[in-house]
Design a protein around this motif. Structure first.
Motif, short mmCIF file in Angstrom:
data_model
loop_
_atom_site.label_atom_id
_atom_site.label_comp_id
_atom_site.label_asym_id
_atom_site.label_seq_id
_atom_site.Cartn_x
_atom_site.Cartn_y
_atom_site.Cartn_z
N TYR A 1 0.82 -1.21 0.00
CA TYR A 1 0.00 0.00 0.00
C TYR A 1 0.86 1.27 0.00
O TYR A 1 0.56 2.24 -0.70
CB TYR A 1 -0.94 0.01 1.21
N PHE A 2 1.94 1.25 0.77
CA PHE A 2 2.79 2.44 0.89
C PHE A 2 4.09 2.28 0.09
O PHE A 2 5.11 2.88 0.44
CB PHE A 2 3.13 2.70 2.36
N ARG A 3 4.05 1.51 -0.97
CA ARG A 3 5.26 1.20 -1.72
C ARG A 3 5.95 2.45 -2.28
O ARG A 3 7.18 2.55 -2.25
CB ARG A 3 4.97 0.21 -2.85
N HIS A 4 5.18 3.41 -2.77
CA HIS A 4 5.80 4.61 -3.34
C HIS A 4 6.46 5.45 -2.25
O HIS A 4 7.59 5.94 -2.43
CB HIS A 4 4.74 5.43 -4.07
N GLU A 5 5.77 5.62 -1.13
CA GLU A 5 6.35 6.37 -0.02
C GLU A 5 7.60 5.68 0.52
O GLU A 5 8.60 6.32 0.84
CB GLU A 5 5.33 6.53 1.11
N LEU A 6 7.55 4.35 0.60
CA LEU A 6 8.68 3.60 1.14
C LEU A 6 9.90 3.69 0.24
O LEU A 6 11.03 3.82 0.72
CB LEU A 6 8.29 2.13 1.36
N VAL A 7 9.69 3.62 -1.06
CA VAL A 7 10.81 3.76 -1.99
C VAL A 7 11.46 5.12 -1.83
O VAL A 7 12.70 5.25 -1.76
CB VAL A 7 10.35 3.54 -3.45
N ALA A 8 10.63 6.17 -1.75
CA ALA A 8 11.17 7.52 -1.57
C ALA A 8 11.90 7.65 -0.23
O ALA A 8 12.98 8.27 -0.16
CB ALA A 8 10.04 8.54 -1.66
N MET A 9 11.32 7.07 0.83
CA MET A 9 11.94 7.18 2.14
C MET A 9 13.28 6.45 2.19
O MET A 9 14.28 6.99 2.70
CB MET A 9 10.99 6.61 3.21
N ALA B 1 24.80 8.77 3.19
CA ALA B 1 25.99 9.02 2.37
C ALA B 1 26.43 10.48 2.41
O ALA B 1 27.42 10.85 1.76
CB ALA B 1 25.71 8.60 0.93
N GLY B 2 25.70 11.32 3.17
CA GLY B 2 26.10 12.71 3.33
C GLY B 2 25.60 13.66 2.27
O GLY B 2 26.19 14.72 2.04
N HIS B 3 24.49 13.30 1.60
CA HIS B 3 23.95 14.14 0.52
C HIS B 3 22.77 14.98 0.98
O HIS B 3 21.95 15.40 0.17
CB HIS B 3 23.54 13.28 -0.67
N GLY B 4 22.65 15.22 2.28
CA GLY B 4 21.58 16.07 2.76
C GLY B 4 20.37 15.28 3.20
O GLY B 4 20.22 14.10 2.88
N THR B 5 19.49 15.95 3.94
CA THR B 5 18.31 15.30 4.50
C THR B 5 17.06 16.05 4.06
O THR B 5 16.90 17.23 4.37
CB THR B 5 18.38 15.29 6.04
N ASP B 6 16.18 15.36 3.33
CA ASP B 6 14.93 15.97 2.91
C ASP B 6 13.79 15.40 3.74
O ASP B 6 14.00 14.66 4.71
CB ASP B 6 14.68 15.76 1.41
N ASP B 7 12.55 15.74 3.37
CA ASP B 7 11.39 15.31 4.15
C ASP B 7 11.28 13.79 4.22
O ASP B 7 10.94 13.23 5.27
CB ASP B 7 10.11 15.89 3.54
#
Length: 265
Positions: A58-66, A75-81
């Motif tokens: 159900y949350f596959r898209h959110e999980l991939v993004a997270m 890896a040190g490339h910043g932290t987004d939402d």
């Protein structure tokens, strides 16, 4: 196990895992009101696997993004939402993981009586009702702070008490911290992923220590039915609370708690 037992236990697990009405209470009560033998650890693991598959799909898209953003933050490339939300899920899972390891055997030995279930259903049902009625706010799960995540995680540890409801207590804490109903539910569902993995992992370890013949057909049916019912539950619950809120579940908890006190008090 006969098919009626398989179907009923699968539906109970799938529907109550994500509703704020305590899945543990309902699974404990099934053998109380029937003469069925215990379903065994293997079937419990299968039911958890079905619920896990449902919430991941159900949350596959959110999980991939997270996961992608979380790996980038490592890896040190910043932290987004999305990365922050992943970190908050990890942080909120830590208290229940530690509490489960410390108190699992004690809770299973002394706190699984119908009267304990009744107390948990009533007390935490009232708290959920108050939170939904007076404290819900306007923030999404992406606007949480680490303190919010920690408080929700500490509240989640209370779900080890039968009758509390993991989803119910996490939604209650989220509502009190100013999240919307949908945001509280969505964060609770995301939190279920590591919790189900931890619970299923502990049950699997116990299962490996007691090898028994495995009825693969029963396990497959339980996994499938639990997964389908859990997926539908997530979908319709989010739409339901958007329009109506948590109060029907509060009323159900109170009625079930009073019924248990009347029957077993």
């Amino acid at each position: 196990m006969d098919w009626l037992q398989i179907v009923l236990l699968s539906l109970v697990q799938g529907l109550t895992e994500f509703l704020p009405i305590s899945s543990s209470a309902h699974l404990i009560l099934v053998p109380v009101f029937t003469d069925w033998p215990d379903q065994g650890l293997a079937f419990d693991v299968a039911l958890h696997l079905g619920s896990l598959a449902a919430v991941v799909i159900y949350f596959r898209h959110e999980l991939v993004a997270m996961v992608t953003s979380w790996c980038r933050s490592i890896a040190g490339h910043g932290t987004d939402d999305d990365a922050r939300l992943a970190w908050w899920v990890i942080l909120a899972t830590t208290p229940v993981g530690l509490a489960g390891l410390a108190f699992k055997d004690t809770i299973e030995a002394v706190m699984r009586s119908p009267l304990v279930l009744a107390g948990g259903l009533i007390v935490f049902g009232v708290v959920l009702g108050v939170a939904d009625w007076r404290h819900r706010g306007t923030r999404s799960e992406y606007r949480m702070s680490w303190r919010d995540a920690l408080w929700i995680g500490l509240a989640q540890a209370l779900a080890l008490i039968p009758g509390t409801s993991r989803s119910g207590i996490t939604m209650t804490a989220a509502l009190m911290l100013g999240l919307t109903r949908e945001a509280a539910a969505r964060f609770s569902f995301l939190l279920s992923i590591p919790v189900i993995i931890l619970a299923g992992g502990l049950e699997t370890l116990d299962l490996l220590e007691t090898p028994l013949p495995v009825a693969w057909g029963d396990l497959a049916a339980g996994t499938l039915l639990s997964g389908i019912s859990a997926y539908l539950c997530i979908h319709f619950f989010l739409a339901f609370i958007r329009r109506i809120g948590m109060q029907p579940f509060v009323v159900y908890r109170l009625l079930l708690g009073v019924a248990l006190i009347w029957l077993f008090g």
